[in-house]
Design an enzyme around this catalytic site. Sequence first.
Site, PDB file in Angstrom:
ATOM      1  CG  HIS A  88       0.064  -0.192   2.806  1.00  0.00           C
ATOM      2  ND1 HIS A  88      -0.005  -1.347   3.330  1.00  0.00           N
ATOM      3  CD2 HIS A  88       0.375   0.498   3.556  1.00  0.00           C
ATOM      4  CE1 HIS A  88       0.694  -1.208   4.123  1.00  0.00           C
ATOM      5  NE2 HIS A  88       0.692  -0.230   4.625  1.00  0.00           N
ATOM      6  CB  CYS A 139       1.440   0.363  11.039  1.00  0.00           C
ATOM      7  SG  CYS A 139       0.458   1.314   9.781  1.00  0.00           S
TER       8      CYS A 139
END
Length: 644
Positions: A67, A181
């Site tokens: 991503h 994250c």
Amino acid sequence: MKITDLLKKEGIALNVDAADQNAAIDKLIALHESVGNLSNVSAFKEAILEREKKGSTAIGMGIAVPHGKSSAVSKAGVTAITIPSGIDYKSLDGNPSNLFFMIAAPDTAADTHLEVLSKLMTLLMDQKFAKKLVEAKTADEFLSIIDSKEAEKDKEEAAKKAAAAPAAKKAVKNIVGVTACPTGIAHTFMAAEALELKAKELGINIKVEKDGSGGAKDVLTAADIEAADAVIVACDKNIEMGRFNGKPVIITSTKEAIHSPEALLEKATSGNVAVYQHTGAVTKAADTTANESVGRKAYKHLMNGVSHMLPFVIGGGILIAIAFLLDDYSIDPSNFGSNTPIAAWFKTIGGAAFGFMLPILAGFIAQSIADRPGLAVGFVGGYLASTGATFAAPGGDVPSAFLGALVAGFVGGYIVVGLKKLFEFLPQSLEGIKPVLIYPLIGSLLIAIVMCLINPIVGALNVWISGVLTGMSSGSIIALGALLGAMMATDMGGPLNKAAYVFATAALANQNETGFMIMAAVMVGGMVPPIAIALATIIFKKKFTAAERKSGPVNFIMGLSFITEGAIPYAAADPLHVIPSLLVGSGVAGALSMAFGCTLRAPHGGIFVFPVVGNMVMYLVALLAGSVVGCLLLGILKKDAQEA
């Protein structure tokens, strides 16, 4: 919005034949391009590869979720492929990956799509669901499986909310957690889902705060934390830890939460978790820096200071540019920017913002090194660097500018680290007094001594440079122009820059042709660095972080307004490559200005005083040439950017 609003039939490819990780990435990106999600394929691929450098996005269980957030994404979307035979994607569990989703997120503020992406991540934690997707025969079947599972999940969430109060009463233990994250898209939500699913299975009541890309979701309240028996912090980036002071806290990574949720929950409910004592630290979350090199750690400390300084540079610079725009040069050329009340107002505000620039830089470098106790010490050191304080002249003499602020930031941070070790012997009862009294008091005194030793050296250097320049003024005027231009780009407010500018204003006071030429060379040399930076962020995108590319074009305004400080954040982040590039570019501009016989009768003002520049057309040529040279050297000398 549903998952299938982001994942189109045309964005799915099943039973793909891909030899390796790169081939899989290329296929997923090609699908994004085919459905119109991207405006710049190569730039988006950069974002994907940059994320992979931070750690594989293959989370295990055969699943990989590459991503990226990028301005190259024209609309949010997801693509998917299956590779039934599996490929090595450097998975966290060491097994091949066979199910791939690639998320393309625009580099903007929070949006609805982030909620949908978080739902997709939680669904993938169900291995039966993932297996069905790998075995799907058509894209329609693939989408149908997702639709069915999403509806089931929505129903489950509604039931969970309705039964929240009764469930809390039945729970044996109360646990709270935080997951985060670096990008806040995939691992954040998968780690939270793994903990929530396992807690439900074990009969444990849990609430997990997800620190995602669109902001924190399910934020823990003071009541939640107070009622909790333990806290699980599964984070790969900095979070605020002070709220957990006095609670049993487990600090780990999203990887552990995804793969070992049961072990974490058992530990959390065991009663054998160490109590967290907050000492001003912003974070002690997952130690992802244990294997980092000294240079990489220093870079991250540096970027913490630069990122916090940048708004002050940009805001102050634009306000000063507005002051020039609104002023009347003819009233008093030497006071241009403050001749009219409205111009003076903007100039004052802009100057105030600039005044915070160096303390902020040093303060947040020190904070990155020593946590919150380092902030005050670094801030004091940065201020003393900006004023040029010495033992003989406490109010200031010759500023050491941004190079001095860099020294203050690192020295201040490590002074506090040393103080922490030095005072470890104090009893626990005095723990709270360290960050509010001992560290700032002793640290500020020590950094003041350091800066009062550095600044006099800068002052002596300044006097010596002025003498050299005076001697050169009777020699080659082109060589003098090159030197003056280069000095303006070397330390941007430090001894070299200041010596060149003071020498030029003194020459201007002589009201002769040579003095006017010297002033012109100095100003064009000071205009080049921000413009060269702005050009380079557009032409050599790989050399700059996403944040640097965003703010790059603003430097056109600051450069044209003779605000050299616009280049400081870039020079501070990579001084060994940026400063030489800018130095040469500014030197070229200064030499050409002299060679063309350009003159200037105002000490500042940038493009706003160009109407009174002698030989203005060639002055523009000198400015353009120097900026292009600086830009090209940046492209050659700078390494590809690393996101902090």
